[in-house]
Design a protein around this motif. Structure first.
Motif, short mmCIF file in Angstrom:
data_model
loop_
_atom_site.label_atom_id
_atom_site.label_comp_id
_atom_site.label_asym_id
_atom_site.label_seq_id
_atom_site.Cartn_x
_atom_site.Cartn_y
_atom_site.Cartn_z
N ARG A 175 0.87 -1.17 0.00
CA ARG A 175 0.00 0.00 0.00
C ARG A 175 0.90 1.22 0.00
O ARG A 175 1.87 1.27 0.76
N LEU A 176 0.62 2.19 -0.87
CA LEU A 176 1.48 3.37 -1.02
C LEU A 176 0.71 4.67 -0.78
O LEU A 176 -0.47 4.77 -1.10
N ARG A 177 1.43 5.64 -0.25
CA ARG A 177 0.91 7.02 -0.16
C ARG A 177 1.98 7.91 -0.78
O ARG A 177 3.15 7.86 -0.38
N LEU A 178 1.58 8.70 -1.78
CA LEU A 178 2.51 9.55 -2.51
C LEU A 178 2.13 11.02 -2.37
O LEU A 178 0.95 11.36 -2.35
N ARG A 179 3.15 11.87 -2.32
CA ARG A 179 2.95 13.33 -2.36
C ARG A 179 3.67 13.81 -3.62
O ARG A 179 4.88 13.62 -3.75
N VAL A 189 -5.18 17.85 -12.99
CA VAL A 189 -4.68 17.24 -11.76
C VAL A 189 -5.15 15.79 -11.65
O VAL A 189 -4.35 14.90 -11.34
N THR A 190 -6.41 15.54 -11.93
CA THR A 190 -6.91 14.16 -11.83
C THR A 190 -6.30 13.26 -12.91
O THR A 190 -6.01 12.10 -12.66
N GLY A 191 -6.09 13.82 -14.09
CA GLY A 191 -5.47 13.03 -15.17
C GLY A 191 -4.03 12.66 -14.84
O GLY A 191 -3.61 11.52 -15.05
N VAL A 192 -3.28 13.62 -14.30
CA VAL A 192 -1.90 13.35 -13.92
C VAL A 192 -1.86 12.35 -12.77
O VAL A 192 -1.06 11.42 -12.78
N ALA A 193 -2.75 12.50 -11.80
CA ALA A 193 -2.80 11.57 -10.67
C ALA A 193 -3.10 10.15 -11.15
O ALA A 193 -2.49 9.19 -10.67
N ASP A 194 -4.00 10.02 -12.11
CA ASP A 194 -4.31 8.69 -12.66
C ASP A 194 -3.10 8.08 -13.36
O ASP A 194 -2.80 6.89 -13.21
N ARG A 195 -2.38 8.91 -14.15
CA ARG A 195 -1.19 8.40 -14.84
C ARG A 195 -0.09 8.01 -13.85
O ARG A 195 0.58 6.99 -14.01
N VAL A 196 0.10 8.83 -12.82
CA VAL A 196 1.10 8.52 -11.80
C VAL A 196 0.72 7.22 -11.08
O VAL A 196 1.56 6.34 -10.89
N ARG A 197 -0.54 7.10 -10.68
CA ARG A 197 -0.99 5.90 -9.97
C ARG A 197 -0.74 4.64 -10.82
O ARG A 197 -0.22 3.65 -10.32
N HIS A 221 1.36 4.24 -13.41
CA HIS A 221 2.79 4.00 -13.67
C HIS A 221 3.51 3.49 -12.42
O HIS A 221 4.33 2.57 -12.50
N VAL A 222 3.21 4.08 -11.27
CA VAL A 222 3.84 3.64 -10.03
C VAL A 222 3.45 2.20 -9.72
O VAL A 222 4.29 1.39 -9.35
N ARG A 223 2.17 1.88 -9.88
CA ARG A 223 1.73 0.51 -9.63
C ARG A 223 2.50 -0.47 -10.52
O ARG A 223 3.00 -1.49 -10.06
N GLU A 224 2.61 -0.15 -11.80
CA GLU A 224 3.31 -1.02 -12.75
C GLU A 224 4.79 -1.21 -12.36
O GLU A 224 5.30 -2.33 -12.34
N ARG A 225 5.46 -0.11 -12.05
CA ARG A 225 6.89 -0.17 -11.71
C ARG A 225 7.16 -0.92 -10.41
O ARG A 225 8.09 -1.72 -10.33
N HIS A 251 -3.13 -0.58 -3.16
CA HIS A 251 -3.74 0.74 -2.98
C HIS A 251 -2.67 1.82 -3.17
O HIS A 251 -1.56 1.67 -2.65
N VAL A 252 -2.99 2.89 -3.88
CA VAL A 252 -2.08 4.03 -4.04
C VAL A 252 -2.87 5.31 -3.75
O VAL A 252 -3.73 5.70 -4.54
#
Length: 123
Positions: free
Chosen positions: A75-79, A88-96, A98-102, A113-114
């Motif tokens: 489970r991750l929490r990112l700032r 903002v929501t589009g970038v957050a979705d892309r970050v979520r 990409h981070v999950r995949e990596r 969960h991210v």
């Protein structure tokens, strides 16, 4: 009467194949064992690097990632900081995504969960 041990009884079984065992059919090879522990700090560093790989986002100035692990579940929490004039929501979705995949690729675990906090907007 002297008993001799056969080669099957002395030699360890190799992974992947079963040897015939009298009265039992084929024996199943055992797992070679061992475990790999990945500290949460390592998962956090993988997540921060993954945030840097998304063009519209960057890590926030303060602590960017927190990871909690239970078995192979993460489970991750990112700032993060988002570039100004981006969704903002589009970038957050892309970050979520990409981070999950990596993190899943690097650790072999499953990201459950991210949570993402948008800490700032940058130019």
């Amino acid at each position: 009467m002297e008993r001799s041990l056969s080669a099957e009884a002395v030699a360890p079984r190799r992974w992947g194949g079963g040897a015939p065992v009298k009265g039992l059919g084929y024996a199943v090879a055992r797992d070679p064992g061992g475990r790999t522990d990945i500290p949460p700090r390592v998962v956090e560093r993988v997540a921060v690097q993954a945030v840097r790989e998304v063009p519209e986002a960057e890590p926030a100035r303060s602590r960017v990632a927190r990871a909690w692990m239970s078995g192979d579940t993460v489970r991750l929490r990112l700032r993060i900081a988002v570039r100004y004039r981006r969704s903002v929501t589009g970038v957050a979705d892309r970050v979520r995504s990409h981070v999950r995949e990596r993190v899943e690729w690097a650790t072999g675990g499953r990201v459950h969960h991210v949570d993402i906090e948008i800490a700032e907007l940058v130019r």
